[in-house]
Design an enzyme around this catalytic site. Structure first.
Site, PDB file in Angstrom:
ATOM      1  N   ASN A 108      28.304  61.207   2.181  1.00  0.00           N
ATOM      2  CA  ASN A 108      27.809  59.838   2.045  1.00  0.00           C
ATOM      3  C   ASN A 108      26.694  59.821   1.006  1.00  0.00           C
ATOM      4  O   ASN A 108      25.920  60.770   0.903  1.00  0.00           O
ATOM      5  CB  ASN A 108      27.242  59.387   3.406  1.00  0.00           C
ATOM      6  N   HIS A 110      23.251  57.887   0.090  1.00  0.00           N
ATOM      7  CA  HIS A 110      22.250  56.985   0.680  1.00  0.00           C
ATOM      8  C   HIS A 110      21.153  56.732  -0.357  1.00  0.00           C
ATOM      9  O   HIS A 110      20.656  57.677  -0.975  1.00  0.00           O
ATOM     10  CB  HIS A 110      21.659  57.587   1.960  1.00  0.00           C
TER      11      HIS A 110
HETATM   12  C1  GAR Z   1      24.663  52.006  -3.014  1.00  0.00           C
HETATM   13  O1  GAR Z   1      23.336  51.799  -3.422  1.00  0.00           O
HETATM   14  C2  GAR Z   1      24.712  52.994  -1.868  1.00  0.00           C
HETATM   15  O2  GAR Z   1      23.767  54.016  -1.974  1.00  0.00           O
HETATM   16  C3  GAR Z   1      24.410  52.080  -0.693  1.00  0.00           C
HETATM   17  O3  GAR Z   1      25.152  50.927  -0.969  1.00  0.00           O
HETATM   18  C4  GAR Z   1      25.236  50.736  -2.383  1.00  0.00           C
HETATM   19  C5  GAR Z   1      26.682  50.512  -2.765  1.00  0.00           C
HETATM   20  O4  GAR Z   1      26.791  50.164  -4.136  1.00  0.00           O
HETATM   21  N1  GAR Z   1      24.779  52.702   0.546  1.00  0.00           N
HETATM   22  C6  GAR Z   1      24.059  52.561   1.658  1.00  0.00           C
HETATM   23  O5  GAR Z   1      23.063  51.865   1.732  1.00  0.00           O
HETATM   24  C7  GAR Z   1      24.573  53.348   2.849  1.00  0.00           C
HETATM   25  N2  GAR Z   1      23.584  53.425   3.880  1.00  0.00           N
HETATM   26  P1  GAR Z   1      28.179  50.269  -4.921  1.00  0.00           P
HETATM   27  O6  GAR Z   1      29.237  49.520  -4.086  1.00  0.00           O
HETATM   28  O7  GAR Z   1      27.922  49.572  -6.224  1.00  0.00           O
HETATM   29  O8  GAR Z   1      28.531  51.710  -5.096  1.00  0.00           O
END
Ligand code: GAR
Length: 208
Positions: A108, A110
């Site tokens: 994952n 984060h």
């Molecule tokens: C990213 O910033 C990722 O790190 C976060 O969601 C965003 C997705 O962006 N994930 C979390 O917060 C998980 N806890 P994306 O769809 O443009 O890749």
């Protein structure tokens, strides 16, 4: 070849970084076998289709029970003969059966330096809002293996990013993505695909 399935919920910029780096051979020995979104409107699905990658929406809303949703998800991941599941902005809690069946085979991304600003309720922009509210000067991103908890699994890679005085949550999110996430998530996949790291207990070690 490591077969990866990427799970997404939204825009899919991390997915795009993975697609681009596989195409440019910066991620080696890896095949992206499919993309699954819980959200039918996720732009990530379009990104996959544009590159000829199988893309499916499996939404909990299409099933009567959570168990049926979990089973459908697991069936597709198994059918694609997935070696590694990559959570790239996937905002649904994974089925326990999937975490167990794919132990040490789920990673994952984060958007903070775990163990800060992680766990339940910390996702997406909320993470960056909390970072700014606390006034920390350095944040970043973490790639970790997934265990039974929320953001508690063994840490593979981290990268720090400076917080600026005039940052908004949106500006900070963008910088964390550009300077950290799009670099360390593809790098972690490449390291796993090429036998460079292994999980020992609750830690990730480099293979010499
Ligand atoms: C990213 O910033 C990722 O790190 C976060 O969601 C965003 C997705 O962006 N994930 C979390 O917060 C998980 N806890 P994306 O769809 O443009 O890749």
């Amino acid at each position: 070849m490591l077969k990866i399935t990427v799970l997404v919920s939204g825009n899919g910029t991390n997915l795009q970084a993975i697609i681009d780096k596989i195409e440019h051979k910066e991620i080696r020995n890896t095949e992206l076998v499919g993309v699954i979104s819980n959200n039918p409107n996720a732009y990530a699905l379009e990104r996959a289709k544009k590159h000829g990658i199988p893309a499916k929406c499996i939404s909990p809303k299409s099933f009567e029970t959570r168990e049926q949703f979990h089973q459908a998800l697991l069936e597709v991941v198994n059918a694609w003969k997935t070696d590694l599941i990559v959570l790239a902005g996937y905002l649904v809690i994974l089925p326990k059966a999937m975490v167990e069946a794919y132990s040490s085979r789920i990673i994952n991304i984060h958007p903070s330096l775990i163990p800060s600003f992680c766990g339940q309720g910390f996702y997406g922009l909320k993470v960056h809002e909390a970072v700014l509210a606390r006034g920390v000067k350095v944040t970043g991103a973490t790639v970790h293996f997934v265990d039974g908890g929320t953001d508690t699994g063994p840490i593979s890679l981290q990268k720090a990013v400076e917080v600026k005085e005039d940052d908004t949550p949106e500006a900070l999110q963008k910088r964390v993505m550009e300077q950290a996430e799009w670099e360390i998530l593809p790098k972690a996949i490449d390291m796993i695909a090429n036998g460079k790291i292994k999980v020992i207990g609750n830690k990730v070690q480099k293979v010499k």
